[in-house]
Design an enzyme around this catalytic site. Structure first.
Site, short mmCIF file in Angstrom:
data_model
loop_
_atom_site.label_atom_id
_atom_site.label_comp_id
_atom_site.label_asym_id
_atom_site.label_seq_id
_atom_site.Cartn_x
_atom_site.Cartn_y
_atom_site.Cartn_z
N GLN A 1 -7.94 -4.89 9.17
CA GLN A 1 -6.88 -4.47 10.09
C GLN A 1 -7.32 -3.28 10.95
O GLN A 1 -6.48 -2.55 11.47
CB GLN A 1 -5.61 -4.11 9.32
CG GLN A 1 -4.97 -5.31 8.61
CD GLN A 1 -3.61 -4.98 8.04
OE1 GLN A 1 -2.62 -4.85 8.76
NE2 GLN A 1 -3.55 -4.85 6.73
N LYS B 1 0.81 -1.22 0.00
CA LYS B 1 0.00 0.00 0.00
C LYS B 1 0.85 1.26 0.00
O LYS B 1 0.51 2.24 -0.67
CB LYS B 1 -0.96 0.01 1.19
CG LYS B 1 -0.30 0.14 2.55
CD LYS B 1 -1.32 0.17 3.67
CE LYS B 1 -0.66 0.31 5.02
NZ LYS B 1 0.05 1.57 5.19
N THR B 2 1.95 1.27 0.76
CA THR B 2 2.80 2.47 0.81
C THR B 2 3.42 2.72 -0.56
O THR B 2 3.56 3.87 -0.98
CB THR B 2 3.90 2.31 1.88
OG1 THR B 2 3.29 2.00 3.14
CG2 THR B 2 4.69 3.60 2.03
N ASP C 1 -3.80 7.48 4.20
CA ASP C 1 -3.30 6.14 4.50
C ASP C 1 -4.04 5.59 5.72
O ASP C 1 -4.53 6.35 6.55
CB ASP C 1 -1.79 6.23 4.77
CG ASP C 1 -1.15 4.86 4.91
OD1 ASP C 1 -1.72 3.88 4.40
OD2 ASP C 1 -0.06 4.78 5.51
N GLU C 2 -4.10 4.27 5.85
CA GLU C 2 -4.73 3.60 7.00
C GLU C 2 -6.14 4.16 7.25
O GLU C 2 -6.51 4.49 8.37
CB GLU C 2 -3.86 3.76 8.26
CG GLU C 2 -2.45 3.22 8.12
CD GLU C 2 -2.38 1.70 8.15
OE1 GLU C 2 -3.44 1.04 8.09
OE2 GLU C 2 -1.26 1.17 8.20
N ARG D 1 1.86 -10.72 10.40
CA ARG D 1 3.19 -10.14 10.61
C ARG D 1 4.27 -11.13 10.20
O ARG D 1 5.41 -10.75 9.97
CB ARG D 1 3.42 -9.76 12.08
CG ARG D 1 2.51 -8.73 12.71
CD ARG D 1 2.32 -7.51 11.88
NE ARG D 1 1.12 -7.64 11.06
CZ ARG D 1 0.83 -6.85 10.03
NH1 ARG D 1 1.66 -5.88 9.69
NH2 ARG D 1 -0.27 -7.02 9.32
#
Length: 670
Positions: free
Chosen positions: A248, A30-31, A217-218, A603
């Site tokens: 998330q 995503k980044t 973002d997020e 993770r």
């Protein structure tokens, strides 16, 4: 650009015809999409970087995003680009619109400690005491601000409920006193710009022209106030890209509303939804477990992660007798895996639901002389000496900051005792004045002795002299002069329990000063008030080597692990009443706990181990434990059980013995 992006990522970058929601699963890049889109807007679309803003939730994420964009652009090509946290954007809006909002330059930003102290004082005046409820009332006020609810509306919604009605009344008084002290709290940094835009369309239009393309973002972590701010800034243009993952969303306890993703479809009917489902982090087995688990939640948007990184090893489930055995077993597993695979300690993370679970793992790691990094320790700004100096700086920038005044008026000692402060506070309250301003009123002399009044005058005159010096473009020099004037280093030496402790505290002050000097150098036009405001927004002091943890095992909560990845992950305490947490079971909020478990699982890059105890000490008594329902929801074909009641392979037993011997030799060789 095209070679580095998969087709879905490329579609997200190139979509410009209206708003878009990039549904980005864990590890899906995503980044990369956000940073490439910023570069695309500047290089291919010719949008002035000064008209682009990207916002996220942490300083670390903003810094990483800004660094990545810089690498994609030519020198000075991104000049004026705004990449920041939501709170920093809000701070900038408030600072530029001070006059309309009715604040003065150098306003203070109250942290949680300041806010609790103010509420305790208000409750003492109103009820005589009840200060022990201050934190609960602050939590309620924060919830109202996050939901974009004003005091009068809060009072109506309380509907006669005595607890809520009290909190709503305090909310109004709390806001009034903040304004009197020329201060805002963290929630105000979002709410005040939203109110400003709602009440002043001409100001909103000015900011819409300044920010012509917005990226968020997020997005699943936004609260109502943040969503309203985004919606207003975007306006009818609809030049908006948000990136998020409802699977998330793990921060509803602090106001996050994953429903905001669904609201986008209502508020922006032409919303384009682009799913990023290819995972670049984990093996197929880990992703299959994650997908199977999270499928038990209701979904706003359906997606399924996939990976071409290989099938991977089974997910190990370890059953242990109790929490002590769990810590020993996990460290044994870690040493064995490191010995067999010749890995480094930094390749391992131990994740848990609550901070209290770390203690036994820390002890086991120390006993085996294994280096570790504990995330979520004491904030740099929580140290008393740092709070002292920050309070001095806040008072220099904003003399009306009563909390800062009270903290440092007698630090170091100036023979201004609690009796003097109590009389000053009473007089200031009667005059509806700040403590600092009250010190200059002639009427104060009728309430204090001449000697006490003189000491207050001397202190306040000194503060004004330093504040004037700082205003004349010498903030860093002023700070050094101030510290020399009060001889703070010597005061720490005189009042520390030993010289080593005093020197550590002096070192913290030097580090703070170095940080301020670097900030002043990068933004030479910044006033002392601006420098202090930026520092206040930092959760911890961001040292340049903050992310370089060296070769250490990472210990952290599942919340702290979000956004990180490790080759090998141990998710411990996977039991009912721990994960899912007892409160979530009682309040029927299991879905968020399942998302938290999903975050923990995703993770892991190569290997994932879950552990649970058969008995665990709770509230001082040993209680039987039940394995988490989330273990039952994992695909059984991908699990490998071990531990209590499961016979160990002889070869593995031999390797474990060798691993412990090798670690012992390393310890003895040091």
């Amino acid at each position: 650009m095209q070679a580095a992006l998969n087709p879905r990522q490329l579609a997200a970058v190139k979509h410009l015809d209206g708003p878009s929601l990039v549904l980005a699963g864990a590890g899906s890049g995503k980044t990369r999409v956000i940073t490439r889109k910023i570069a695309y807007l500047i290089q291919r679309c010719g949008i002035d970087p000064r008209n682009i803003a990207a916002v996220t939730f942490t300083n670390k994420a903003a810094r990483e995003m800004k660094g990545r964009v810089k690498k994609l652009l030519e020198k000075n090509q991104g000049k004026g680009l705004r990449v920041s946290t939501f709170h920093t954007l809000g701070l900038d809006i408030i600072r530029r619109e001070l006059e309309i909002l009715g604040y003065k330059a150098g306003f203070s930003i109250y942290d949680n400690t300041d806010s609790v102290a103010l509420l305790k004082e208000l409750m003492k005046k109103a009820f005589g005491d009840h200060g022990n409820q201050a934190e609960k009332n602050l939590w309620q006020i924060s919830n109202w601000k996050s939901a974009f609810i004003q005091p009068d509306q809060a009072l109506k919604e309380a509907n006669g409920d005595p607890v809520l009605s009290t909190a709503a009344t305090l909310y109004e008084q709390y806001n009034h006193h903040l304004k009197t002290y020329n201060a805002v709290d963290f929630d105000d940094l979002i709410m005040l710009p939203g109110l400003l835009f709602r009440e002043h369309p001409e100001v909103l239009e000015r900011w819409q022209n300044r920010i012509r393309y917005l990226l968020v973002d997020e997005y699943q972590d936004t609260n109502t106030a943040q969503y309203e701010l985004v919606k207003m800034l975007t306006g009818v243009r609809g030049n908006l890209t948000v990136v998020g993952d409802d699977d998330q969303s793990i921060y509803t306890w602090r106001g996050a509303q994953p429903e905001n993703m669904a609201l986008l479809k209502e508020d922006f009917p032409n919303l384009e939804i682009i799913k990023l489902e290819q995972n670049y982090r984990s093996t197929r087995r880990i992703l299959h477990a994650a997908n199977t688990l999270i499928a038990n939640n209701a979904h706003i948007f359906e997606k399924k992660l996939w990976s071409d990184l290989g099938h991977g090893d089974p997910i190990r489930i370890i059953r242990v007798a109790n929490e002590e055995a769990e810590a020993e077993q996990i460290i044994s597993e870690l040493l064995h895996h490191k010995f067999v695979n010749r890995t480094k300690f930094k390749d391992y993370a131990i994740l848990y639901r609550g901070n209290h679970q770390s203690r036994l793992f820390e002890r086991a790691l120390r006993e085996h002389d294994i280096p570790y990094y504990l995330s979520g320790g004491t904030s740099f700004f929580a140290y008393a000496e740092v709070k002292d100096i920050m309070s001095y700086l806040r008072l220099l920038a904003n003399p009306e900051d009563d909390n800062a005044f009270v903290r440092i008026i007698n630090t170091p000692r100036r023979e201004i005792g609690p009796g003097t402060l109590e009389k000053l506070s009473l007089y200031a309250s009667e005059r509806n004045s700040s403590l600092f301003n009250a010190c200059f009123e002639l009427g104060l002399a009728q309430h204090l002795s001449a000697r006490a009044a003189e000491r207050l005058h001397i202190f306040c005159d000194w503060i004004l002299e330093l504040a004037n010096k700082a205003e004349n473009g010498e903030p860093v020099e002023t700070i050094h002069l101030m510290l020399r004037n009060i001889d703070y280093d010597q005061w720490l030496l005189d009042n520390g329990k030993d010289e080593a402790q005093a020197n550590r505290r002096i070192g913290n002050i030097k580090e703070l000063l170095s940080w301020i000097a670097r900030m002043a150098k990068t933004t030479p036009e910044a006033s002392l008030g601006e420098l202090v405001a930026r520092l206040t927004l930092l959760d911890t002091l961001e040292r340049e080597n903050e992310d370089d943890r060296g070769d250490q095992v990472s210990l952290m909560t599942l919340h702290a692990a979000k956004g990180l990845e490790f080759p090998n992950v141990y998710l411990v305490g996977v039991e009912e009443e721990l994960l899912p947490h007892r409160n979530s079971i009682e309040n029927d909020t299991i879905e968020e706990e399942r998302r938290l478990a999903y975050v923990g699982i995703t993770r892991a890059q190569k290997n994932l181990t879950l552990s649970f105890a058969q008995k665990r000490k709770r509230y001082g008594e040993v209680a039987d434990c039940t394995p988490s329902r989330f273990i039952d929801e994992l695909p059984s074909d991908d699990l490998q059980w071990t531990g209590e009641g499961v016979k160990m392979d002889p070869q593995e037993r031999l390797q474990r013995g060798q691993a412990h011997l090798a670690n012992l030799r390393e310890m003895l060789a040091k």
